[in-house]
Write a protein that holds these residues in place. Structure first.
Motif, PDB file in Angstrom:
ATOM      1  N   THR A  36      33.565  44.250  36.381  1.00 60.34           N
ATOM      2  CA  THR A  36      34.753  43.536  36.846  1.00 60.34           C
ATOM      3  C   THR A  36      34.791  43.484  38.364  1.00 60.34           C
ATOM      4  OG1 THR A  36      36.017  44.192  34.890  1.00 60.34           O
ATOM      5  CG2 THR A  36      37.276  43.515  36.827  1.00 60.34           C
ATOM      6  N   LEU A  37      34.478  44.604  39.010  1.00 62.35           N
ATOM      7  CA  LEU A  37      34.443  44.656  40.473  1.00 62.35           C
ATOM      8  C   LEU A  37      33.403  43.697  41.032  1.00 62.35           C
ATOM      9  CD1 LEU A  37      35.116  45.893  43.253  1.00 62.35           C
ATOM     10  CD2 LEU A  37      33.426  47.674  42.746  1.00 62.35           C
ATOM     11  N   LYS A  38      32.205  43.752  40.495  1.00 56.89           N
ATOM     12  CA  LYS A  38      31.128  42.897  40.984  1.00 56.89           C
ATOM     13  C   LYS A  38      31.451  41.427  40.765  1.00 56.89           C
ATOM     14  CE  LYS A  38      27.680  46.447  39.934  1.00 56.89           C
ATOM     15  NZ  LYS A  38      26.525  46.795  39.067  1.00 56.89           N
ATOM     16  N   GLY A  64      49.197  50.610  38.208  1.00 63.63           N
ATOM     17  CA  GLY A  64      48.726  49.319  37.739  1.00 63.63           C
ATOM     18  C   GLY A  64      47.577  48.743  38.534  1.00 63.63           C
ATOM     19  N   ILE A  65      46.991  49.539  39.431  1.00 62.16           N
ATOM     20  CA  ILE A  65      45.874  49.086  40.254  1.00 62.16           C
ATOM     21  C   ILE A  65      44.614  49.842  39.840  1.00 62.16           C
ATOM     22  CG2 ILE A  65      44.950  48.957  42.607  1.00 62.16           C
ATOM     23  CD1 ILE A  65      47.792  48.723  43.622  1.00 62.16           C
ATOM     24  N   ASN A 108      44.489  42.589  38.443  1.00 63.54           N
ATOM     25  CA  ASN A 108      44.180  41.302  37.809  1.00 63.54           C
ATOM     26  C   ASN A 108      42.934  40.665  38.427  1.00 63.54           C
ATOM     27  OD1 ASN A 108      46.525  41.510  36.182  1.00 63.54           O
ATOM     28  ND2 ASN A 108      47.779  40.648  37.827  1.00 63.54           N
ATOM     29  N   GLY A 109      41.935  41.509  38.741  1.00 64.29           N
ATOM     30  CA  GLY A 109      40.678  41.007  39.272  1.00 64.29           C
ATOM     31  C   GLY A 109      40.712  40.613  40.735  1.00 64.29           C
TER      32      GLY A 109
END
Length: 201
Positions: free
Chosen positions: A23-25, A130-131, A154-155
């Motif tokens: 998700t991070l990438k 929530g982060i 949320n990305g």
């Protein structure tokens, strides 16, 4: 017995961590531009927190503009080849080659290329408020920061925490962020005003 009970949890955690890193990438690689406001707080040991704020713009790879408006004006511009630091009060501009410096700095995560694991050791951390948080430790020993934490919601990157070699903590919160919009190319150019001393490093 304890190992047997823990093994399913461990096997479940491995793909979960892989999904989090993916998700991070994906968020970073899918970002071409970012623009918005920032609030920066520097927490010094045994000292009062120092807060500043301003605007930022990023165009990947390698171009960025970091403009402080409070409490003092200061401008940092990376044009892809050089980095300019301009202090209007001192009437001084410092310029240096971007070179490999970008690859070992926090700017590399936001404005650099997508070779994250080449320059950083990445690890997902526990979520807070929530982060989703991630730890990025520079592989280069001479990097200015020992740890960089990225907070995604949320990305989208909404916060950064930077810890330098002296254990000083800098928190950056991003607001009113616009992603992948067209940016004016002049944002990433800097020409020193007349009568300004230019120092090359």
């Amino acid at each position: 017995m304890a190992f047997t009970l823990a093994l399913p949890l461990l096997l479940h955690a491995i793909p979960a961590q892989a999904d989090a890193l993916a998700t991070l990438k994906s968020s970073l690689s899918g970002t071409t531009t970012l623009q918005g406001r920032f609030t920066q707080t520097v927490v010094q040991q045994n000292g009062k927190p120092q807060q500043s704020a301003g605007d930022f713009a990023i165009q990947r790879p390698g171009k960025f503009r970091w403009s402080y408006s409070a409490p003092y004006e200061q401008l940092i511009v990376g044009d892809g080849a050089e980095v300019w630091l301009y202090d209007p009060d001192l009437r001084q501009a410092t310029v240096k080659s971007m070179g490999n410096a970008l690859e070992s700095s926090p700017a590399a995560l936001l404005a650099g290329d997508n070779a994250l694991e080449k320059n950083y050791q990445l690890k997902p951390l526990a979520s807070r408020n929530g982060i989703d948080w991630f730890d990025a430790r520079p592989r280069q020993e001479d990097a200015g920061f020992s740890s960089i934490r990225l907070g995604l919601k949320n990305g989208q990157i909404v916060e950064m925490e930077l810890i330098d070699r002296f254990e000083q903590l800098t928190r950056i919160r991003f607001d009113n962020v616009k992603r992948n919009t067209r940016l004016d190319p002049t944002l990433f150019r800097f020409t020193p005003p007349k009568d300004v001393d230019v120092v090359r490093e």
